[in-house]
Design a protein around this motif. Sequence first.
Motif, PDB file in Angstrom:
ATOM      1  N   GLY B 623       0.929  -1.290  -0.346  1.00 56.59           N
ATOM      2  CA  GLY B 623       0.151   0.318  -0.221  1.00 56.59           C
ATOM      3  C   GLY B 623       0.691   1.272   0.119  1.00 56.59           C
ATOM      4  N   TRP B 624       0.316   2.268   0.193  1.00 53.89           N
ATOM      5  CA  TRP B 624       0.751   3.600   0.351  1.00 53.89           C
ATOM      6  C   TRP B 624       1.034   4.701   1.310  1.00 53.89           C
ATOM      7  CZ3 TRP B 624      -2.243   2.792  -4.285  1.00 53.89           C
ATOM      8  CH2 TRP B 624      -3.080   3.791  -4.627  1.00 53.89           C
ATOM      9  N   LEU B 625       2.027   5.690   1.693  1.00 58.08           N
ATOM     10  CA  LEU B 625       0.739   7.544   2.599  1.00 58.08           C
ATOM     11  C   LEU B 625       1.282   8.013   1.269  1.00 58.08           C
ATOM     12  CD1 LEU B 625       1.811   6.883   6.333  1.00 58.08           C
ATOM     13  CD2 LEU B 625       2.302   8.642   4.488  1.00 58.08           C
ATOM     14  N   GLY B 626      -0.061   8.803   1.595  1.00 52.70           N
ATOM     15  CA  GLY B 626       0.937  10.338   0.609  1.00 52.70           C
ATOM     16  C   GLY B 626       0.086  11.150   2.062  1.00 52.70           C
ATOM     17  N   TYR B 627       1.571  12.633   1.276  1.00 55.29           N
ATOM     18  CA  TYR B 627       0.615  13.118   2.113  1.00 55.29           C
ATOM     19  C   TYR B 627       1.063  14.581   1.264  1.00 55.29           C
ATOM     20  CZ  TYR B 627       1.080  17.314   5.530  1.00 55.29           C
ATOM     21  OH  TYR B 627       0.570  18.866   5.707  1.00 55.29           O
ATOM     22  N   THR B 628      -0.139  15.568   0.859  1.00 59.73           N
ATOM     23  CA  THR B 628       0.370  16.834   0.231  1.00 59.73           C
ATOM     24  C   THR B 628      -0.101  17.994   1.119  1.00 59.73           C
ATOM     25  OG1 THR B 628      -0.992  15.677  -1.096  1.00 59.73           O
ATOM     26  CG2 THR B 628      -0.619  17.936  -1.768  1.00 59.73           C
ATOM     27  N   LEU B 629       0.777  18.611   1.089  1.00 60.10           N
ATOM     28  CA  LEU B 629       0.560  20.215   1.474  1.00 60.10           C
ATOM     29  C   LEU B 629       0.142  21.027   0.480  1.00 60.10           C
ATOM     30  CD1 LEU B 629       0.624  22.275   4.173  1.00 60.10           C
ATOM     31  CD2 LEU B 629       3.228  22.239   4.152  1.00 60.10           C
ATOM     32  N   SER B 630      -0.572  21.715   0.811  1.00 62.27           N
ATOM     33  CA  SER B 630      -0.140  23.224  -0.591  1.00 62.27           C
ATOM     34  C   SER B 630      -0.822  24.235  -0.590  1.00 62.27           C
ATOM     35  CB  SER B 630      -1.291  22.196  -2.357  1.00 62.27           C
ATOM     36  OG  SER B 630      -2.109  21.669  -2.005  1.00 62.27           O
ATOM     37  N   ARG B 631      -1.155  25.227  -1.421  1.00 58.33           N
ATOM     38  CA  ARG B 631      -1.383  26.263  -1.836  1.00 58.33           C
ATOM     39  C   ARG B 631      -2.215  26.291  -3.128  1.00 58.33           C
ATOM     40  NH1 ARG B 631      -4.075  29.042   1.321  1.00 58.33           N
ATOM     41  NH2 ARG B 631      -3.694  31.287   1.505  1.00 58.33           N
ATOM     42  N   THR B 632      -3.800  26.436  -3.351  1.00 60.90           N
ATOM     43  CA  THR B 632      -3.986  27.199  -4.756  1.00 60.90           C
ATOM     44  C   THR B 632      -4.829  28.287  -4.847  1.00 60.90           C
ATOM     45  OG1 THR B 632      -3.253  24.916  -5.481  1.00 60.90           O
ATOM     46  CG2 THR B 632      -5.108  26.090  -6.369  1.00 60.90           C
ATOM     47  N   GLU B 633      -4.063  29.419  -5.977  1.00 56.22           N
ATOM     48  CA  GLU B 633      -5.060  31.015  -5.495  1.00 56.22           C
ATOM     49  C   GLU B 633      -5.152  31.245  -6.756  1.00 56.22           C
ATOM     50  OE1 GLU B 633      -3.920  33.058  -1.452  1.00 56.22           O
ATOM     51  OE2 GLU B 633      -2.100  33.024  -2.875  1.00 56.22           O
ATOM     52  N   GLU B 634      -6.014  32.037  -7.135  1.00 48.55           N
ATOM     53  CA  GLU B 634      -6.499  32.556  -8.813  1.00 48.55           C
ATOM     54  C   GLU B 634      -6.535  33.688  -8.307  1.00 48.55           C
ATOM     55  OE1 GLU B 634     -10.003  30.668  -9.518  1.00 48.55           O
ATOM     56  OE2 GLU B 634      -8.948  28.848 -10.439  1.00 48.55           O
ATOM     57  N   GLN B 635      -6.807  35.095  -9.187  1.00 48.57           N
ATOM     58  CA  GLN B 635      -6.558  36.570  -9.134  1.00 48.57           C
ATOM     59  C   GLN B 635      -7.189  36.710 -10.745  1.00 48.57           C
ATOM     60  OE1 GLN B 635      -3.198  38.604  -8.530  1.00 48.57           O
ATOM     61  NE2 GLN B 635      -4.245  40.256  -8.041  1.00 48.57           N
TER      62      GLN B 635
END
Lengths: 278, 774
Positions: B623-635
Amino acid sequence: MTMKTLFLKSALYASILVAGFVLLACEKVVSIDLNNASPHLVIDGTVTDQQGPYSVTLSLSGDYFEPSLYFPPVSNALVVVTDNQGQRDTLKETTSGTYLSTKLQGIAGRTYTLSVISDGKEYDGSSSMPQKVLIDSLYAIQRTGFGGESGYDIYVMFRDPTELGNYYRINARSSTLIPADSIDGRRYRLFTDKLTNGNEMAERIRAGRNVNPGDTITVELLSIDKSAYEYYSTLRDILSSDRSATSLSPANPITNLSNGPLGYFAAFTIDTKSIVLK
Amino acid sequence: MRRISLKFIAAGFLFCAPHTLLIAQERYTLSGIVKNAETGEALIGANIVVKDLKGVGTSSNAYGFYSITLAQGEYTVLIQFLGFRVKQDTILLQHDRTLNFELTPEPIRLNEVVVTGERSDKNVTSTEMSSNRLEVREVQSIPVLLGERDIMKTIQLFPGVKSAGEGSTGFYARGGGVDQNLIVLDEAPVYNSSHLLGFLSVFNSDAIKDVKVMTGGIPAEYGGRLSSVLDIRTNDGNMKNYGGTGGIGLLASRLSFEGPLVKDQGSFIISARRTYADLFLKFSKDTTINRASLYFYDLNAKTNYTLGEKDRIFVSGYFGRDNFNYPNTFGFSWGNATATARWNHIFGDHLFSNTSFIFSNYEYSNTVGAGTSEFQITSGIQDVNFKTDFQYFASSQSTVKFGFNSIYHTFMPGNVTAGSTSFTNSLALERRFALENAAYASHELEPLSGLKVNYGLRFSIFTLLGPGHTYNYDASGTALDTMSYAAGAKIQTYSNLEPRISANMNLDETSSIKASYMRTAQYLHLLSNSTTTNPSDLWVPSSNNVKPQTADQYAVGYFRNFNNNELEASLEIYYKAMHNLIDYKNGADLQINPAVESLLLYGKGWSYGAEFLIRKHYGPISGWLGYTLSRTEEQFAPINNGAPFPARQDRTHDISVVAIYDYSTIWTFSATWVYNTGNAVTFPSGNYLIDGRLVPYYTERNGYRMPAYHRLDVSATWTLGPRSNLNFSIYNVYDRMNPYAISFRQDPNDPSKTQAVQTTFFPFIPSVTYNFKF
C-alpha cells in the motif's frame, strides 16, 4: 425554470430512483461561524403601472445570524424619481427609511431613474417599464404527480410579443395562505422569451399540497426589463438553497444602482387575474 | 512563427541526434516484446536490466516492445514486472536478436521468505517524477463505494491528485481544474468520465490493463491539457485461451469474454457492464414509474492481430451511455463513444512506430416537460484524430521519441428541439470547428553515469475554422460587431512552444534527486459554474475572445528506496503558474447562449506544494501513504476586488493511507483512510432585507472553509476457490457526516432567524460483490 434547477431536481429524482442509498442523504442544521460585515446601504425601490404611491426603502445590512428582522432604516435621504418625459417626484419619508412618491404615475414604455443622496453619497439607477403583456386566461387542472403527490397545475396563458427580449416574473398567491407562503415551493418564477419568442404561452405553475378546492389563486404577470430580470435571477440564485449550495461562486445580485449599494430599482407592469380551484 | 518553430524542432533533433545515432560496429541490438506467460498480454513498463552492466537497462513501452543495444558479448538479463516472477536469462549477443520474454504472474505474496528476484529500482533511476502507476491488483482490492471498483476514485488516493468531491469522478491535479486533465482511453480522449452524475466513472476495471497518472514532468508526447494526463490502456485479450470474468454487485454487473482469434497471433476481448436498478421499476403499478428508465451501461471491445514479426494492429472501441427518463417530466441521456485503430510497426530493431486513427464523441441530451412545454436540448463534442509516434532506441543510454498529432474538433454548443405541440421554438446554435495540430520530439539520454536527462519540445498550433460568426464584446458584454467566415476559413490561430525537461541524478544506489520543468497549453475549455460536474457542462474552443490556457510548472524531488527496494519514498516540491484561466460573470447562463463568450472572465492562478509518498509493493502488506501540503490561489480583476483568493480546490492538507493485507490464501483485507482540508467556499457575512425577504450579503470570494473531510473504508475479499471470490466493503466505516454542501435558509420555525444546513450524501454504506472467472 433554468436548466440548472431542472438539472438538480432531476438529479435528485434520478438518484432516488437509482438506489435507496441516496435517500439516506441527510440534511442537518449545523452551526457555522461567520464574520460580521460592516453595515452596508440597501436600496429597494420599484415603480409600476398601477396606482401609486410607489415606495423606496433605505436600510442597512445586519449580521447574518442576528435573530431579528430589524434592519436599521436610513433616514433623511433625498430620494427623487424622474422619467424620460420630464416627470419628477421627490419622495417623502413617511416612516423611518420608507420614502413614498407624491404624484408620480408609472406609464409603460417610459424609463424611470432613481436618485438617492444619503450621507453625502449619490446612488443612481434606471429601469425601463416594458409594454404591458396581458394574461389571456388562467386554467387549472388537477394532477397526480411524482410519487403520488397530488395538486394543481395552473396554466397562465398569454402571448409573448413578437420582438425578442421580453422578461417576465410571475407571482402566484392563494387566498388561504399568507403572502409569504408560496403555492409551488418557489417564491416566484422568472423566465424570458429566449426560447419562446412571439409564441402563445402556457406557463405552468405546479401548485402543491397546500392548495385545496375552493381556494382562489391570484396570479400576477410582471413584465420586467433586462436589468430587473438580472437582479431577480441572481437574487433567486442565492435565495434558493440548492442553487447557492452548488454554485461555484455565490455573489450579491447584479444591481443597476451606481456607487455600490445592495438592492435595485425596477420599473414594471403588472397584470392580475384570479381563478377559483374546483 | 510557425515555420521557425518547426525548423527549431528539426534543428534540435539534428543537434542531439549525431552522437546517439552513431553505433559502433561491434554493437548489437536485443529487442522484442515482454508478455504475460498465461495470457499473452503485452506488459507495459516492464524493466529489462542488464545485470553485468551497472545502471544499464530499458523498459517496455505501451505495446510491450523493448530494444536495447549493447556491445558484443554475453549478458545476464533480468526482466522485472510488478506482480510477476522475475525472469533471468543469459544471452549471447553476437548479432541483432529478437527475443520475446514471457513472465509468469506471482500467485500470492504471502510469507515472502524467498526473494523471488531483484526488485526494480526504477523509482530512483528513472527520470519520471510526479507520476504514479496503478496496479490492477490494487484496483481490485481497494474498498470502493457500493463495491464498484473504480480507477478514477483510486488514483485520487495519490498525492497531487485530489478528489473533486463525492458526487464527482473529477479530480484536481496540483491545483488544476477538472477540465485540465487529459483522460485518454487507448489514446482516445474521453470528454466526460462520469456515470450516474459523477458517482462512478465510465471505466470498467475489468477491461483495463494499465493506468498511469502524471501530474508533472509530463513528456512531450502528451499535450492539450494543463495539469495532468491519465493514460488508460485496455486489455488486449487472452492470446492463449478462451475465458471470462464477471461480477455481480449491488448496483451493476459486469461480464468480460476474451480469447485468441488465432493462438498467439491475435485475440479479442469484450467487456460489458450495466446497472439494473431500473428493472425493479417495471414492477411498479404506477404507469408513469414503470415506464421510467434509469440505467447506464458500458461496452469495451478490442481486438488485435500480429502480422508477422514487425507489425501488429489493434482496433478498440468504447461505448457507454447513461439514460434517465421519467415520462412527461424529464429525461437525461449522455454518453461517450470512442474508437481507436492502431498499427504498430517496427523498423529494424531500433525504431518502433505506432500510428493511430482515433474517434471520440461525447453527447448530451435533456428532454424537458411534455405536450406544450416539451423540448429537448442537445450538445456535444466530436474529435477525429490522427496520431503517429516513433520511438528510436539509439543505444542503451539514449532514446528518442518524436511524433505528430492532428485533431479535428467539432463542437455542438446546443440545439433546442421543440415538441410538436410545444410553445418553445426550435433553435440551433452555430457549430464550431477547429484543427489542433502538434509535433514533438524528446530525447532521453545519460550524459554521465548516474545522470539521466529527458528533454523535449512540443509545438502545438490551434486554429478555429469557419464556417461561423464571431463577435467582439465590450466590457459589459454587449456585442460590438460581428464577423462572418466561410467554411474552412481561419478565424483565429494560436500556437505554443512547450518545452519539457526532466532530469535524474543518482546520489547513490538507493537515492536520487530529480527535477523537471514543463510548459503546457490547453485550447479547449469546459464551462461549468456549478460545484458538481454536470453532463451538460460545455466544451468550448479557444476563439477570438477565449485565449488558450497555459501553465509553467517546476518540480524538484528527493527519491529514496529502502530495504532492497521494498519501500519507495519520495518528497516533491512544485510550483505551478497558470495563465488565462476562466471564471464567470455573476448570474452567467451558460446553456443555449450564443453569447456565452461574453459571460467569461479571465485571470491567472498559481499553486505550490510539497508531496510526500511512501509506497510498498511487496510482501503480505502493501500500500502507500501520501501527504500533500499545498496552496492554490486565483486572481481575476473583476472578482474579489481584484485581490487573490483561494481556489475552490485549495486544500492545505491532504492525506491518504492505503493498506492491503494478504492474510491467507483465502482472505485479503484492505483499508483506506483519507483526510483533507475542506474546500474554500463563499459564505455570507451579513444579511439584509429586500421585498420582505432575508437576503445573504457576500463580501469575499472563497473566504470560508467547509469542515474537513475524512473517511475510512474497509474491505475483505473471501476467495471461494480458484475461480471466484466475494468482496465485502464498507464505505465510511465510522459514519462521518462529510458535508456535500452547506446552504443557508430562513428557519422554517422562526422566519426571523437564518440557519445553516449541511447535506451529507454518503453515510455508512456496506456492500457485497461476487466476482468470478470462467
